[in-house]
Design an enzyme around this catalytic site. Structure first.
Site, PDB file in Angstrom:
ATOM      1  N   HIS A   9       0.859  -1.202   0.000  1.00 47.23           N
ATOM      2  CA  HIS A   9       0.000   0.000   0.000  1.00 47.23           C
ATOM      3  C   HIS A   9       0.891   1.246   0.000  1.00 47.23           C
ATOM      4  O   HIS A   9       1.732   1.391  -0.867  1.00 47.23           O
ATOM      5  CB  HIS A   9      -0.946  -0.082   1.215  1.00 47.23           C
ATOM      6  CG  HIS A   9      -2.040   0.928   1.279  1.00 47.23           C
ATOM      7  ND1 HIS A   9      -2.397   1.740   0.242  1.00 47.23           N
ATOM      8  CD2 HIS A   9      -2.880   1.248   2.306  1.00 47.23           C
ATOM      9  CE1 HIS A   9      -3.405   2.517   0.606  1.00 47.23           C
ATOM     10  NE2 HIS A   9      -3.721   2.248   1.849  1.00 47.23           N
ATOM     11  N   ASP A  24       2.609   5.554  -6.728  1.00 46.65           N
ATOM     12  CA  ASP A  24       3.869   5.465  -5.965  1.00 46.65           C
ATOM     13  C   ASP A  24       5.101   5.376  -6.845  1.00 46.65           C
ATOM     14  O   ASP A  24       6.223   5.452  -6.344  1.00 46.65           O
ATOM     15  CB  ASP A  24       3.808   4.229  -5.046  1.00 46.65           C
ATOM     16  CG  ASP A  24       2.729   4.391  -3.984  1.00 46.65           C
ATOM     17  OD1 ASP A  24       1.859   3.515  -3.887  1.00 46.65           O
ATOM     18  OD2 ASP A  24       2.740   5.433  -3.306  1.00 46.65           O
ATOM     19  N   HIS A  38      -2.353  -2.209  -9.672  1.00 52.44           N
ATOM     20  CA  HIS A  38      -3.334  -1.568  -8.771  1.00 52.44           C
ATOM     21  C   HIS A  38      -4.568  -2.448  -8.683  1.00 52.44           C
ATOM     22  O   HIS A  38      -4.956  -3.101  -9.637  1.00 52.44           O
ATOM     23  CB  HIS A  38      -3.729  -0.185  -9.328  1.00 52.44           C
ATOM     24  CG  HIS A  38      -4.325   0.697  -8.293  1.00 52.44           C
ATOM     25  ND1 HIS A  38      -5.654   0.627  -7.971  1.00 52.44           N
ATOM     26  CD2 HIS A  38      -3.774   1.613  -7.478  1.00 52.44           C
ATOM     27  CE1 HIS A  38      -5.905   1.510  -7.010  1.00 52.44           C
ATOM     28  NE2 HIS A  38      -4.788   2.121  -6.693  1.00 52.44           N
TER      29      HIS A  38
END
Ligand code: SDX
Length: 392
Positions: free
Chosen positions: A229, A327, A270
């Site tokens: 995460h 990210d 994702h």
């Protein structure tokens, strides 16, 4: 049918909640905060305005924004005894461990005066959390490097104030290029909310028991820390560094395709986006702008660009619809701003606090919401009789 969005009954039956805050279309790469496309908010808004939008459901008027900003600024200080609490950590404790502990401890400072049934008390708790998160985050960083904790300079805006608390040393005034705070503000906007991700769902589940907001947000911080995460942004930099040392992007892509390797391309893939993560597209552009304006050339950006090119042409990633996520590039900007890798997920937590408190407020205000109770498929033994230890 919610008037604009229709869901089939099967989906509704499995949904963990109803929410009016954020909408994601993973196939189309769409992300809306209260109906506003993330691309427009990234271009025209600022983080505090987005925080107001997420919490209140509308963009503020000029007077409303002024009042909101004044209230947040009023609550940026942290109680002196929290510094004593922080000094209980080992000096090299991970800043996420300190953030999780200190935010949870805020319940000991404010909880007993907090009437969770009073909407004004709930709103004030949300403001306190948005206001104090940067102060506590910067304090955790400075504690971990043995520097004295800096007071928030409330004549500065949200991002400048944070950067000063992080890096200011008395001997020399902090000379930050304008792009630094602008880039940080954009990253905060992009990370502010994301529907029912693991950490936000955690905040809602803990909140559904009636736990105090500080405990709920501390639980969200704990969930965010995981490398699957929010911890991914820290893991991406480590991965890019390793690839750079090995000077072999193609080898990393092959390794990520080998299930037995246990290695995944951090910052790729994702749960919801099976197309480009719209945030990654914006951050990639910001990466080039920030590095150019800072006059920084980072080989990790070149490696990231090459890795993206190789992976996006590879059947394994194309078939599984694995694209860069939020990210993948964010850490390169944080690094260019001088923020250490250990603080990357803390940066994510500062921004996501706006979304977490918005979801906590939305749920707390809804009297129809019941305590969360996820169900399971039981795979254990059928009922059996106890056997005394001498017969086992
Ligand atoms: C965030 O939920 C959110 O909204 C989160 C977030 C937010 O704003 O809150 O967007 C922030 O957490 C972004 C994600 C950051 N995490 C990472 O970058 C870690 C690396 N990514 C993976 O671990 C993975 O992609 C997940 C966890 C993000 C998503 O996993 P999924 O959708 O459950 O995918 P999966 O584990 O079921 O994998 C599907 C297939 C598998 O292969 P097969 O078994 O089908 O052969 O894709 C493969 C996986 O092995 N796969 C990857 C991969 N991600 C999935 N292979 C290599 N590298 C990867 N990164």
């Amino acid at each position: 049918d919610t008037g604009h969005f229709t869901y089939d009954q099967g989906f509704v039956a499995t949904a963990s909640c109803k929410s009016a805050i954020t909408y994601i279309d993973g196939d189309e790469g769409v992300l809306l905060y209260r109906g506003y496309p993330i691309e427009q908010l990234a271009k025209h808004s600022n983080f505090l305005e987005v925080a107001h939008l997420l919490i209140n459901g509308e963009l503020p008027t000029a007077d409303e924004f002024k009042a909101f900003e004044h209230e947040v600024t009023h609550h940026t200080m942290m109680h002196e005894s929290l510094k004593t609490f922080m000094q209980g950590f080992h000096y090299d404790a991970h800043p996420m461990a300190m953030l999780c502990g200190v935010i949870g401890s805020l319940a000991a400072f404010y909880h007993d005066k907090l009437d969770i049934d009073d909407p004004e008390h709930r709103r004030l708790a949300a403001i306190r959390l948005i206001a104090k998160m940067p102060t506590i985050a910067a304090a955790a960083y400075r504690y971990s490097i043995g520097w004295p904790i800096r007071f928030p300079r409330n004549n500065l805006d949200y991002c400048h104030r944070f950067l000063h608390m992080m890096f200011e040393v008395p001997s020399e005034p902090l000379d930050l290029p304008p792009v630094a705070a602008k880039a940080l503000d954009l990253l905060f906007i992009l990370h502010a909310d994301h529907e029912q991700n693991a950490s936000t769902s955690t905040v809602r589940l803990v909140g559904s028991t009636g736990a105090n907001p500080y405990a709920c947000i501390a639980a969200g911080i704990a969930a965010l820390w995981g490398p699957a995460h929010g911890g991914a942004n820290e893991a991406v930099l480590t991965m890019l560094q390793e690839i750079g040392d090995a000077k072999n992007v193609a080898q990393a892509v092959e390794r990520a395709k080998d299930k037995d390797s246990g290695f995944r391309l951090m910052g790729f893939g994702h749960r919801v986006y099976k197309n480009f993560d719209p945030r990654a597209t914006i951050i990639r552009e910001m990466c080039h702008k920030v590095l150019n304006e800072l006059g920084v050339s980072d080989p990790l950006l070149d490696i990231a660009m090459e890795l993206e090119q190789v992976a996006l042409k590879d059947e394994y990633f194309v078939q599984r619809k694995l694209y860069p996520n939020v990210d993948f590039y964010s850490g390169i900007i944080y690094k260019a701003l001088g923020i250490p890798t250990s603080m990357f997920t803390v940066m994510f937590a500062i921004a996501r606090t706006a979304g977490w408190v918005a979801h906590w407020l939305e749920q707390s205000a809804d009297p129809t919401v019941k305590i969360g109770r996820p169900r399971q498929v039981y795979t254990g033994p059928v009922s059996r009789d106890y056997v005394s230890i001498d017969k086992r």
